[in-house]
Design an enzyme around this catalytic site. Sequence first.
Site, PDB file in Angstrom:
ATOM      1  N   GLU A   1      15.832  -5.928  36.028  1.00 58.18           N
ATOM      2  CA  GLU A   1      15.498  -6.532  34.719  1.00 58.18           C
ATOM      3  C   GLU A   1      16.753  -6.954  33.961  1.00 58.18           C
ATOM      4  OE1 GLU A   1      15.541  -3.365  35.440  1.00 58.18           O
ATOM      5  OE2 GLU A   1      15.691  -2.042  33.684  1.00 58.18           O
TER       6      GLU A   1
ATOM      7  N   CYS B   1      15.202   3.079  38.142  1.00 56.17           N
ATOM      8  CA  CYS B   1      16.178   4.074  37.690  1.00 56.17           C
ATOM      9  C   CYS B   1      15.459   5.388  37.369  1.00 56.17           C
ATOM     10  CB  CYS B   1      16.977   3.525  36.514  1.00 56.17           C
ATOM     11  SG  CYS B   1      18.477   4.445  36.176  1.00 56.17           S
TER      12      CYS B   1
ATOM     13  N   HIS C   1      18.905  -1.994  38.344  1.00 54.62           N
ATOM     14  CA  HIS C   1      18.106  -2.585  37.260  1.00 54.62           C
ATOM     15  C   HIS C   1      17.926  -4.088  37.442  1.00 54.62           C
ATOM     16  CE1 HIS C   1      17.878   0.911  34.580  1.00 54.62           C
ATOM     17  NE2 HIS C   1      19.088   1.215  35.009  1.00 54.62           N
TER      18      HIS C   1
END
Lengths: 80, 229
Positions: free
Chosen positions: B205, B86, B203
């Site tokens: 994660e 990002c 993302h």
Amino acid sequence: MKARVHITLKSGVLDPQGKAIAHALGSLGFSGVDDVRQGKFIEIKLAEQDRGKAEAAVKQMCEKLLANTVIENYTVELVG
Amino acid sequence: MKAAVIVFPGSNREHDVADALERASGKKPQFVWHGEGTLPDSDLIVLPGGFSYGDYLRTGAIAAHSPIMREVKARAEQGTPVIGICNGFQILCESGLLPGVLLRNAALKFICRNVDLKVENSDSLFTRRYNPGDVLSVPVAHGDGNYFADAETLDRLEGEGRVAFRYCTAEGAVTAAGNANGSARNIAGIFNAKKNVLGMMPHPENATDPRLGSTSGKPLFDAIAEALS
């Protein structure tokens, strides 16, 4: 001395904000707006008195930070 | 595995990515403040998501000139794996480690939802636990994720297998309908020439636990942990 830097998107780079502004102007009744491109204006106060040196320094600032030359053009104007 | 997560003023996903890395590797990453002039001995560098410097001037533009970035560039050029997610992707582009730039989303709206991603190339340290063509569900949260580069650069990226992920439909079709933000050729993530640097807008994660709604991002962290352990 002051430097005035104009940063504009290169032609061919889509400017959705400019398009939204053009659309809003049309909604307000301003006819005949063919296209709007939005850019940035940056004013820099310089200690340098030599115009040539000032212009060279500001161009370096544009190349290194102020503009992203992948998508943007810039012009430098010295005042005072 | 020794991972360094760089923290800029305005970073906000550094703990998310550190947590995903720790769960995959069993090792706590080290946080490194952007003002530091030196990096600890690390075998992975992470540039996390967020809004460094409030996105002033252009996203990632000011962070790209932080003192620590000189060191990140030097390590990346020596071959240390670097992942930018990002805002981290935006910083990698502004710093010149990756080509192109992330523009304002085509529809001008901030997008915060899960998107579908097609794995384009699994021949990298980061993507080797995937198969080309896999469709992942991964969240995005950005206002400026619209990838742009000139046609010549895009051709080169595609020709060299440097497109990691593309936005697609749930069925895996890479079409305008599946393009979340207007990115050129639906590009969501790219590698550098040596494939030790990966930048991506989504993302992974935040897709590493069933409680988060998706585990599509877990193989990426497992692959990193496996390669660097």
